[in-house]
Design a protein around this motif. Sequence first.
Motif, PDB file in Angstrom:
ATOM      1  N   LYS A 101     -31.981  15.315 -35.925  1.00  0.00           N
ATOM      2  CA  LYS A 101     -31.084  14.277 -36.426  1.00  0.00           C
ATOM      3  C   LYS A 101     -30.788  14.387 -37.909  1.00  0.00           C
ATOM      4  CE  LYS A 101     -33.032  11.003 -33.063  1.00  0.00           C
ATOM      5  NZ  LYS A 101     -33.805   9.737 -32.920  1.00  0.00           N
ATOM      6  N   ASP A 140     -25.783  20.978 -41.475  1.00  0.00           N
ATOM      7  CA  ASP A 140     -24.883  20.390 -40.485  1.00  0.00           C
ATOM      8  C   ASP A 140     -25.668  20.159 -39.202  1.00  0.00           C
ATOM      9  OD1 ASP A 140     -22.916  19.631 -38.750  1.00  0.00           O
ATOM     10  OD2 ASP A 140     -21.602  21.355 -39.106  1.00  0.00           O
ATOM     11  N   CYS A 153     -25.622  26.580 -39.497  1.00  0.00           N
ATOM     12  CA  CYS A 153     -25.891  25.160 -39.769  1.00  0.00           C
ATOM     13  C   CYS A 153     -26.198  24.901 -41.235  1.00  0.00           C
ATOM     14  CB  CYS A 153     -27.020  24.639 -38.906  1.00  0.00           C
ATOM     15  SG  CYS A 153     -28.634  25.380 -39.287  1.00  0.00           S
ATOM     16  N   SER A 157     -24.822  18.495 -36.655  1.00  0.00           N
ATOM     17  CA  SER A 157     -23.989  18.456 -35.449  1.00  0.00           C
ATOM     18  C   SER A 157     -24.051  19.774 -34.682  1.00  0.00           C
ATOM     19  CB  SER A 157     -22.542  18.138 -35.816  1.00  0.00           C
ATOM     20  OG  SER A 157     -21.926  19.235 -36.486  1.00  0.00           O
TER      21      SER A 157
END
Length: 432
Positions: free
Chosen positions: A365, A357, A339, A359
């Motif tokens: 968030k 990242d 990430c 996602s």
Amino acid sequence: MANNGNANGNVWQFKGNTATSDAAAVALRKLVFKMFRNYNLNSGKPILAPSPGDPSASPSFLTSPVAEEAVAAAARSGMANSYAPSPGILKARRAVANYLNGELPAKLTEEDVYITGGCNHAIEIVIDSLAGNPFANILLPRPGYPHYDARAVYSCLEIRKYDLLPQKDWEIDLDGLEAAADDNTVAMVLINPNNPCGNVYSYDHLNRVAEMARKLGIVVISDEVYKHVVYGDRPFIPMGIFASIAPVITLGSISKGWVVPGWRIGWMAMNDPNSILKSTGVIQAIEDCLDLTPQPSLILQEALPDILEKTPKEFFDKKMKAMRHSVEHSSERLKDISCLFCPKKPESCSYLWVKLDTSMLVNIKNDFEFCMKLVSEESVLLIPGVALGAANWVRISIGTDASVLDEIFDRIQTFYDRHAIRTQPKSLGLLQ
């Protein structure tokens, strides 16, 4: 509504200055203390918080014995027990001028230098000195160093941002900078070597920056506090080289190069061969501001010439070797944490500036949530990019020993494994 009365019915005519709260809200120190409060004292894990920008606690980054002896000698001399003049003592100002003069075509004298209580103090003096016009604005980099934002807010100087471009080795977006400026723009801040990105600007790029500053009619505030923390292939170029194009106020200190941020000694240098800063009253405003603030320690001012002139090159070479090792080791460990991605290894400073990242994560968030949960669950304190003006980036301080770095990245890896989204295996369908 707050009740300003008391038990006797009196009404008090005073209240706190909200300007300080507004400014402190964007200060990095405020954020760090807030994150410390999220640390779980019952976690059983000691907090790993390489102090932002301060590797001084690490055995690999101890200061020079020459610097320590210079301070001790100044204290023993009996010559540093009095008040110092507001601009600083001449021997310290002369030593800084000589230290900066190396490649400058227009040489500095002691009259061009003012001693400050560290680089943050210099930032405050310069910002306050430029804030006379109630409509004035200043151009700050994004990402950048939040103390500029905090002081501009406090001094009622409007902030306008220009971007640094990751796809161009974090060069300044000069078109965007020009678009952000107007007739009330007074200055731009340049951070070189760059905190937090770790890049070092080229001669050609700095020349274009100077030309843009001349076109806009603004002064360049060049923050060069990391000039002695350059370990990549690109050499550091002082912005003062281009002062004949546009005036440059150079800010610096010994905090990063000598790894002594607690000593609080720095400077401002007026690179102004065309006397523009003098004719516009900026020099006078700076001198007046210095008369309003406490003087830096006279012990440190007395010691400064020996620190700047006698510290051996081997001290810096050893420190840069240690930083290169930290960069390589950290970059290798980062590969296992999917990430987080570092688009380019730093050439300077003591950080990895990495893209987050979200996602790939569950119930996280943004970078602020990532860092707050990390310190709560794993007792590791990183700086969220939003605090430096860039959402979903993270600054990792890596100016420490390999064993501590391993523990930091082990904990970040554990945190990532706990919060990573688990991909579902593709269905193979029914066997026929």
